[in-house]
Design an enzyme around this catalytic site. Structure first.
Site, PDB file in Angstrom:
ATOM      1  N   CYS A 207       6.025  -5.593  15.540  1.00 42.74           N
ATOM      2  CA  CYS A 207       5.703  -4.686  16.645  1.00 42.74           C
ATOM      3  C   CYS A 207       4.233  -4.948  17.024  1.00 42.74           C
ATOM      4  O   CYS A 207       3.383  -5.106  16.152  1.00 42.74           O
ATOM      5  CB  CYS A 207       5.905  -3.233  16.221  1.00 42.74           C
TER       6      CYS A 207
ATOM      7  N   CYS B 213       3.707   8.302   1.399  1.00 47.99           N
ATOM      8  CA  CYS B 213       4.181   7.315   2.362  1.00 47.99           C
ATOM      9  C   CYS B 213       4.313   5.992   1.618  1.00 47.99           C
ATOM     10  O   CYS B 213       3.325   5.459   1.116  1.00 47.99           O
ATOM     11  CB  CYS B 213       3.155   7.237   3.493  1.00 47.99           C
TER      12      CYS B 213
ATOM     13  N   CYS C 226      -1.406   5.571   9.923  1.00 49.67           N
ATOM     14  CA  CYS C 226      -0.201   4.863  10.389  1.00 49.67           C
ATOM     15  C   CYS C 226      -0.582   3.541  11.031  1.00 49.67           C
ATOM     16  O   CYS C 226      -1.464   3.490  11.877  1.00 49.67           O
ATOM     17  CB  CYS C 226       0.513   5.658  11.490  1.00 49.67           C
TER      18      CYS C 226
ATOM     19  N   CYS D 153       1.194  -2.777  15.487  1.00 49.18           N
ATOM     20  CA  CYS D 153       1.192  -2.433  14.067  1.00 49.18           C
ATOM     21  C   CYS D 153       0.558  -3.557  13.253  1.00 49.18           C
ATOM     22  O   CYS D 153       0.974  -4.711  13.356  1.00 49.18           O
ATOM     23  CB  CYS D 153       2.631  -2.191  13.595  1.00 49.18           C
TER      24      CYS D 153
ATOM     25  N   GLU E 285       0.822  -1.197   0.000  1.00 42.36           N
ATOM     26  CA  GLU E 285       0.000   0.000   0.000  1.00 42.36           C
ATOM     27  C   GLU E 285       0.867   1.263   0.000  1.00 42.36           C
ATOM     28  O   GLU E 285       1.946   1.305   0.587  1.00 42.36           O
ATOM     29  CB  GLU E 285      -0.936  -0.020   1.213  1.00 42.36           C
TER      30      GLU E 285
HETATM   31  N1  SAH Z   1       9.348  -0.082  10.132  1.00 42.65           N
HETATM   32  C1  SAH Z   1       9.529   1.342  10.068  1.00 42.65           C
HETATM   33  C2  SAH Z   1       8.638   1.992   9.050  1.00 42.65           C
HETATM   34  C3  SAH Z   1       7.170   1.953   9.379  1.00 42.65           C
HETATM   35  S1  SAH Z   1       6.742   3.532   9.899  1.00 42.65           S
HETATM   36  C4  SAH Z   1       9.353   1.933  11.453  1.00 42.65           C
HETATM   37  O1  SAH Z   1       8.935   1.199  12.342  1.00 42.65           O
HETATM   38  O2  SAH Z   1       9.670   3.093  11.653  1.00 42.65           O
HETATM   39  C5  SAH Z   1       5.142   3.395  10.490  1.00 42.65           C
HETATM   40  C6  SAH Z   1       4.965   4.286  11.696  1.00 42.65           C
HETATM   41  O3  SAH Z   1       3.621   4.130  12.200  1.00 42.65           O
HETATM   42  C7  SAH Z   1       5.890   3.863  12.803  1.00 42.65           C
HETATM   43  O4  SAH Z   1       6.302   4.922  13.587  1.00 42.65           O
HETATM   44  C8  SAH Z   1       4.984   2.942  13.562  1.00 42.65           C
HETATM   45  O5  SAH Z   1       5.476   2.686  14.819  1.00 42.65           O
HETATM   46  C9  SAH Z   1       3.672   3.688  13.528  1.00 42.65           C
HETATM   47  N2  SAH Z   1       2.536   2.814  13.796  1.00 42.65           N
HETATM   48  C10 SAH Z   1       2.473   1.488  13.575  1.00 42.65           C
HETATM   49  N3  SAH Z   1       1.281   0.996  13.943  1.00 42.65           N
HETATM   50  C11 SAH Z   1       0.577   2.030  14.421  1.00 42.65           C
HETATM   51  C12 SAH Z   1      -0.752   2.161  14.914  1.00 42.65           C
HETATM   52  N4  SAH Z   1      -1.574   1.111  15.007  1.00 42.65           N
HETATM   53  N5  SAH Z   1      -1.157   3.374  15.285  1.00 42.65           N
HETATM   54  C13 SAH Z   1      -0.348   4.443  15.159  1.00 42.65           C
HETATM   55  N6  SAH Z   1       0.905   4.389  14.703  1.00 42.65           N
HETATM   56  C14 SAH Z   1       1.370   3.196  14.321  1.00 42.65           C
END
Ligand code: SAH
Length: 367
Positions: A118, A107, A340, A121, A94
């Site tokens: 994580c 993005c 995000c 996520c 996406e």
């Molecule tokens: N793997 C990289 C790139 C992904 S960035 C990284 O972790 O930085 C995606 C961003 O959105 C990251 O800061 C991640 O922690 C955040 N994110 C992931 N899941 C989320 C959620 N459910 N709600 C809000 N932010 C989230």
């Protein structure tokens, strides 16, 4: 993704020059080709008439020029757009465009799914099916840029590697793509407008510093190792102290005025207490940084909740009072699952993690 022919889209200037030289051609062929691909937005070799027919034939036989294929396109009521991009192997990733005034931030995804898992996520819950190649990464920006310009809009102004995947675990493709985002013969963005975001792949940060000086964002989410290990499992491999050291090293190559972005997703009752804000301020004090707070975005089966506005503001205010530039990332595109942490694509999972996640949701629903 795994087309046997090299994709010319996604090869940076140095790589193209090397290719043409290996064919006995002059290096300026790279300049000519890049102008066609990125300035004229022309992907059809037959149109590139300033290159000899013989050279074009060789390119057609030995290479390809391909973007991902748009499988679906959605537009949010707030103007955010999301594309589901189909790769050559059938996997889908996406891409999101976040318009904000005259700023057009894309993005992009760098991997099909993610290995890091994580806990908050949804991409991690999809498991992992492989890396995108540089053409797939650059192709996402190419398609969005082309769409914007075709509409008479300003093109892409900012690129963030904050879609699916961990960019530093797909280093070479990420770097070729970043080089093209910066190159005036391609997208010509300034290094402050291209951001690599990492969950904390420490060796990747050192390697990045050797090759480029794009903006760096760190997905921190917790001010101490005990909590961070639960939220961001890679913290067991590279702890916060090592991560901060790597950040200071990266900063030392950026010059005095630039800083690192710290991303902190706020989860209700988990990492959003004032005590956490205090600990965070102490941790970040020695680092030239800005803090980006992201209220948690829900997804099916997620074991977390978004804190209420009052808690979010209190956390932000504390950090602001402590002198940190602290932005609240407004939720954009959540009606089309483009916010995000909501990006999932379609991943032929090799880790069986998606299956386990579904089992957990089912078990919880039965209980
Ligand atoms: N793997 C990289 C790139 C992904 S960035 C990284 O972790 O930085 C995606 C961003 O959105 C990251 O800061 C991640 O922690 C955040 N994110 C992931 N899941 C989320 C959620 N459910 N709600 C809000 N932010 C989230």
């Amino acid at each position: 993704m795994s087309d046997t022919k090299k994709n010319l889209l996604g090869m940076d200037q140095g790589q193209l020059q090397a290719l043409f030289e290996s064919w006995g051609e002059k290096p300026y062929r790279a300049t000519q080709l890049m102008k066609w691909l990125y300035h004229q937005r022309e992907l059809d070799l037959d149109k590139m008439t300033n290159m000899s027919k013989k050279l074009r034939e060789r390119m057609a036989t030995e290479t390809t020029i391909a973007t991902p294929v748009v499988a679906e396109r959605k537009v949010s009521k707030d103007g955010t757009r999301k594309w589901i991009m189909q790769l050559a192997d059938g996997n889908q990733v996406e891409t999101v465009l976040i318009p904000d005034g005259d700023r057009h931030t894309v993005c992009i995804s760098s991997q099909v799914g993610c290995m890091l898992d994580c806990t908050f996520c949804s991409t991690g819950k999809q498991g992992f099916a492989g890396n995108l190649d540089a053409g797939d990464i650059v192709g996402q920006v190419w398609l969005v840029h082309n769409e914007l310009l075709s509409e008479g809009n300003r093109g892409v102004t900012n690129v963030v590697f904050m879609g699916m995947g961990e960019p530093l675990l797909n280093f070479d493709a990420m770097l070729s793509a970043a080089n093209l985002f910066l190159d005036d013969l391609a997208f010509g963005l300034s290094k402050r407008r291209v951001t690599v975001s990492t969950a904390g792949v420490v060796p990747g940060i050192y390697k990045l510093a050797e090759h480029t000086d794009v903006a760096l964002a760190i997905s921190l989410h917790a001010p101490n190792d005990a909590l961070r290990e639960q939220l961001v499992p890679i913290n067991k491999k590279y702890n916060i102290a090592e991560l901060m050291k790597a950040c200071r090293h990266y900063l030392s190559g950026l010059g005095d005025k630039r800083s690192i972005t710290i991303e902190y997703t706020l989860m209700d009752g988990v990492n959003d207490e004032l005590e956490h804000a205090r600990e965070l301020a102490t941790l970040l004090r020695p680092l030239r940084c800005k803090v980006n707070l992201i209220p948690f975005n829900p997804f099916p089966g997620a074991p977390f909740k978004r804190p209420n506005t009052h808690r979010v503001r209190a956390f932000q205010n504390y950090l602001v009072d402590q002198g940190f530039a602290t932005m609240l990332r407004t939720t954009r595109g959540d009606d089309i699952d483009a916010a995000c942490g909501q990006l999932v694509g379609q991943v032929a999972d090799r880790t069986r993690r998606a299956e386990r996640h579904r089992d957990r949701i089912a078990a919880r629903e039965i209980a």
